[in-house]
Design an enzyme around this catalytic site. Structure first.
Site, PDB file in Angstrom:
ATOM      1  N   LYS A 109       0.825  -1.207   0.000  1.00  0.00           N
ATOM      2  CA  LYS A 109       0.000   0.000   0.000  1.00  0.00           C
ATOM      3  C   LYS A 109       0.869   1.272   0.000  1.00  0.00           C
ATOM      4  O   LYS A 109       0.452   2.310  -0.484  1.00  0.00           O
ATOM      5  CB  LYS A 109      -0.920   0.025   1.216  1.00  0.00           C
ATOM      6  CG  LYS A 109      -1.858  -1.169   1.351  1.00  0.00           C
ATOM      7  CD  LYS A 109      -2.882  -1.223   0.244  1.00  0.00           C
ATOM      8  CE  LYS A 109      -4.041  -2.152   0.550  1.00  0.00           C
ATOM      9  NZ  LYS A 109      -3.671  -3.587   0.614  1.00  0.00           N
TER      10      LYS A 109
HETATM   11  C1  LIG Z   1      -4.255  -4.691   0.135  1.00  0.00           C
HETATM   12  C2  LIG Z   1      -3.423  -5.904   0.099  1.00  0.00           C
HETATM   13  C3  LIG Z   1      -3.661  -6.909  -0.858  1.00  0.00           C
HETATM   14  C4  LIG Z   1      -4.781  -6.832  -1.842  1.00  0.00           C
HETATM   15  O1  LIG Z   1      -4.584  -5.795  -2.785  1.00  0.00           O
HETATM   16  P1  LIG Z   1      -5.828  -5.255  -3.630  1.00  0.00           P
HETATM   17  O2  LIG Z   1      -5.284  -4.100  -4.384  1.00  0.00           O
HETATM   18  O3  LIG Z   1      -6.856  -4.831  -2.606  1.00  0.00           O
HETATM   19  O4  LIG Z   1      -6.303  -6.353  -4.476  1.00  0.00           O
HETATM   20  C5  LIG Z   1      -2.816  -8.005  -0.863  1.00  0.00           C
HETATM   21  N1  LIG Z   1      -1.826  -8.133   0.034  1.00  0.00           N
HETATM   22  C6  LIG Z   1      -1.581  -7.192   0.970  1.00  0.00           C
HETATM   23  C7  LIG Z   1      -0.486  -7.420   1.950  1.00  0.00           C
HETATM   24  C8  LIG Z   1      -2.359  -6.050   1.029  1.00  0.00           C
HETATM   25  O5  LIG Z   1      -2.115  -5.118   1.964  1.00  0.00           O
END
Ligand SMILES: *Cc1c(COP(=O)(O)O)cnc(C)c1O
Length: 494
Positions: A109
């Site tokens: 993120k």
């Molecule tokens: C948010 C997240 C995901 C999923 O990503 P999306 O963009 O919501 O599909 C996968 N792994 C981790 C560690 C995340 O923080």
């Protein structure tokens, strides 16, 4: 470049306005009206992450002052990342793991949320907006912390994060409730991530509430992955990963690759799809789910059906039944028919499902992994290859193993690694056979460090000493109320 809504193509707004608004007033998501192309990849292999980020973002954010955009990129992708190249590409057996977790909060993120506050700041300036912005964010764990970190103490902005009290890991929770910054607010809610996300969406769609906020000098915006200010920055690392392989001679010019993404809200993998539309040579996008396998069903059967219980797994950031960003894919596969997208999305909200027919979904492959497969994958890959994965990444790895077995497709493949294993220490430690019984989280992390020889990241180790700053809890019905309390808005509303 203009943006329109997936549910109403008469809408036409500038990039900066799309960043500020977050979601379209018809409930649709903003999409760029044209997809810019990137060619001559061979000529880009010497670019560093920031140069590449500028090349890509400047094509989408055309009304942001170029010098400000460049500054923002330099600021976002600098010392806050512990890896010099921002992302890291590791070869494990014949696959390439694209580590996206070297940012300040140890999850992918950070790749977008370290720049979103800057984009928003510039966008507000571009539009002469003088109101205070309130960022509302629902989180399944990682977005919340990354957004708090990105927005903390940014002038003119307040950030409110709602997380499912029982749906995040211990470290994720600690990261959030110890967040410093006068402008930060963190609330645990009763319910799961979908409840939090629906609650936030309801607030955004409440026109009367928005007017009240407006009267008090507030404008609401979102840091969730529906914001184009998050989506576009995520395209960069797929190009970067590809260019890296090209540079190292692992692939030849124009050679297609597969990309495997552990998926929740469908934001990360959607960015890879944008990359493909822009000219990145991609064979298949492999969408990996955990036991909340709505997306896997969608790609295999053409039915999106959220009528099932949400299961809490060891990959909480993927414990989602309503993958918001799928609406954007729907827009493209339905040939940009806004009316049809609106129908499907209304069907989903009314009936809990929708079906698509006669649509070619071959760009994608969907599958999911069960808890036991995740455990075994973490164990096996660590034991045989010395590589330690977090449970989200292990979902992707395990789905890819099954894909290989089933299809015999030996196209070179990048697997997105989305979190540091230390963010989910207990599960990882259990998987590789450490005894975690009645041990506290930090003791487990220390043992994990001793066993693997990989150091616990500083920002996680230091959580132990940090003071809890946020102690809020509310029912999902009361999200508006608590928001008003934070903002000192005293007006009555229902
Ligand atoms: C948010 C997240 C995901 C999923 O990503 P999306 O963009 O919501 O599909 C996968 N792994 C981790 C560690 C995340 O923080």
């Amino acid at each position: 470049m203009k943006y329109t809504s997936t549910r109403d193509k008469t809408i036409s707004i500038l990039p900066s306005q799309a960043i500020i608004q977050g979601i379209s007033k018809d409930g649709g998501l903003f999409v760029p009206k044209t997809i810019p192309k990137i060619d001559n990849l061979m000529e880009l292999t010497e670019m560093d992450y920031r140069e590449l980020a500028y090349l890509i973002m400047s094509k989408f954010f055309t009304d942001l002052e170029p010098s400000l955009l460049r500054e923002a990129i330099n600021e976002a992708y600098g010392e806050k990342f512990s890896h010099r190249e921002i992302v890291n590409l590791v070869k494990v057996k014949d696959r390439y793991i694209l580590e996206l977790f070297h940012g300040p909060t140890y999850a992918f993120k950070d790749m977008a949320l370290s720049i979103l506050p800057h984009l928003l700041r510039i966008a507000l300036k571009t539009n002469n907006v003088n109101k205070e912005v309130v960022i509302l964010t629902a989180t399944s764990g990682d977005t919340g912390k990354a957004a708090l970190e990105g927005f903390a103490d940014v002038e003119g902005i307040k950030i409110v994060v709602f997380f499912p009290e029982k749906g995040v890991s211990q470290i994720q929770k600690l990261q959030m409730i110890t967040q410093e910054g006068e402008n930060t607010f963190v609330v645990g809610i009763e319910g799961n991530f979908d409840d939090a996300q629906t609650g936030v969406k309801t607030i955004f769609n409440d026109i009367k509430f928005k007017e009240i906020m407006d009267k008090h000098g507030y404008i609401l915006s979102s840091a969730n992955s529906i914001n184009v200010g998050r989506l576009i920055p995520q395209i960069v690392y797929y190009f970067y990963g590809y260019l890296n392989l090209l540079k190292q001679g692992e692939i030849g010019e124009g050679e297609k690759i597969n990309i495997v993404v552990p998926t929740g809200n469908f934001g990360n993998i959607l960015a890879a799809y944008y990359g493909k539309m822009m000219g990145l040579p991609v064979n298949r996008l492999i969408c990996a789910s955990n036991e909340n396998n709505v997306l896997s069903d969608f790609f295999n059967r053409g039915v999106y059906d959220r009528r099932r219980e949400l299961i809490l797994t060891s990959s909480p950031s993927m414990d989602i039944l309503i993958s918001s960003n799928l609406e954007r894919l729907l827009f493209y596969i339905l040939n940009e028919d806004d009316g049809a997208v609106k129908d499907k999305m209304e069907g989903l909200s009314k009936n809990g499902f929708y079906r698509i027919e006669n649509i070619n979904l071959d760009d994608f492959y969907g599958d999911y992994s069960r808890e036991e497969e995740v455990t075994n994958t973490i164990k096996d890959v660590f034991n045989h290859d010395g590589y330690l994965m977090d449970p989200h990444t292990a979902v992707a790895y395990s789905v890819y193993d099954k894909y290989r077995l089933r299809t015999k497709d030996d196209t070179k493949t990048i697997i997105a690694a989305t979190a540091s294993p230390f963010k989910f220490g207990k599960k990882v430690a259990d998987s590789i056979g450490l005894n975690t019984y009645e041990k506290d989280e930090f003791q487990i992390l220390k043992e994990l460090e001793d066993r693997t020889g990989i150091k616990v990241p500083e920002g996680i180790a230091s959580l132990r000493e940090k003071k809890v700053k946020h102690n809020n809890y509310c029912r999902k019905e009361d999200m508006k109320k608590i928001l008003c309390k934070f903002l000192k808005v005293g007006e009555a509303f229902d």
